[in-house]
Motif scaffolding. Structure first.
Motif, PDB file in Angstrom:
ATOM      1  N   PRO A 233      44.921 -30.711 -30.099  1.00 58.53           N
ATOM      2  CA  PRO A 233      45.624 -30.768 -29.951  1.00 58.53           C
ATOM      3  C   PRO A 233      46.511 -31.133 -28.374  1.00 58.53           C
ATOM      4  CG  PRO A 233      46.503 -28.970 -31.290  1.00 58.53           C
ATOM      5  CD  PRO A 233      45.015 -29.304 -30.992  1.00 58.53           C
TER       6      PRO A 233
ATOM      7  N   ARG B  24      53.865 -32.730 -34.809  1.00 55.76           N
ATOM      8  CA  ARG B  24      54.716 -34.191 -33.954  1.00 55.76           C
ATOM      9  C   ARG B  24      56.030 -33.900 -33.296  1.00 55.76           C
ATOM     10  NH1 ARG B  24      56.326 -37.308 -39.131  1.00 55.76           N
ATOM     11  NH2 ARG B  24      54.568 -37.274 -39.340  1.00 55.76           N
TER      12      ARG B  24
ATOM     13  N   ALA C 143      48.121 -32.207 -34.931  1.00 53.59           N
ATOM     14  CA  ALA C 143      48.114 -33.809 -33.906  1.00 53.59           C
ATOM     15  C   ALA C 143      46.523 -34.380 -33.636  1.00 53.59           C
ATOM     16  CB  ALA C 143      48.884 -33.837 -32.351  1.00 53.59           C
TER      17      ALA C 143
END
Length: 227
Positions: free
Chosen positions: A112, A168, A78
């Protein structure tokens, strides 16, 4: 409520470190613009010297994705995806003050960060290999099932809250206007991951009302808190 990685995940990724925070009293009208701008300035400075794909934090996740059998330039962690968008567009869209802040911190640290609404989690989150029957709500509105063996976040109701690990998050537990209590997780695998995650957690603690924090490792693999 808890957050853990299975022993198999720790064995497969021995350099993994996770920074955890429990945050309450979330409001949709907090003013985080100054903090966001400060963290984005750090990201701009880093990107001026090094493309996001060459940052050690991102390279470590690319190697991890390769070990999981994923093409790193097809499935990006991410933070790399955020950095690419930020570099190309010069800014990120405002979503919610908490998400805007965490996105900016993720840009600055190239790590992330997942933010999960605890009211949408049953029991706790385990990072593990999927069986393939877990339920995942995509942001497109579609319901998906992870591939067997895929690394996911899953709760006790068999709901997947993230697919392909840091690639995700699910729409189901994403922060929304009504969110009041969250679990924040930041994961890294690069050489200075422990030191950088400690700084990242401290940075968020200076802005948010944090009730509990922890750095997870094989020696201390479990984070527990009362939402």
């Amino acid at each position: 409520m808890y957050f853990i990685h299975t022993p198999v995940v720790w064995q497969e990724h021995p350099s993994l470190v996770a920074g955890m925070l429990h945050v309450g009293d979330i409001t949709p009208d907090a003013d985080v613009r100054a903090s966001v701008a400060a963290f984005e300035a750090i990201a701009n400075k880093r990107l001026a010297n090094t493309p996001e794909g060459e940052l050690p934090e991102v390279q470590a996740w690319r190697r991890a994705f390769s070990r999981m059998g994923l093409k790193p330039t097809q499935y990006r962690c991410a933070s790399e995806s955020l950095l690419r968008r930020f570099r190309k567009e010069g800014s990120l869209p405002a979503i919610h003050p908490l998400i805007d802040l965490c996105n900016a911190v993720s840009l600055a640290f190239a790590i992330p960060i997942g933010v999960l609404d605890t009211s949408r989690i049953i029991g706790g989150i385990t990072v593990c290999h999927a069986k393939g029957d877990e339920v995942y709500d995509a942001f497109s509105g579609e319901t998906e099932h992870p591939d067997p063996g895929e690394t996911i976040f899953v709760d006790e109701s068999n709901r997947a809250h993230a697919r392909r690990w840091t690639h995700r998050q699910s729409a189901y537990s994403a922060v929304r206007k009504e969110t009041r209590d969250v679990m924040i997780v930041a994961e890294a695998m690069h050489d200075t991951a422990a030191e950088d995650l400690s700084r990242l957690v401290d940075a968020l603690c200076r802005v948010l009302k944090v009730t509990k924090t922890a750095l997870l490792s094989p020696a201390a693999p479990r984070f527990e808190f009362e939402p």
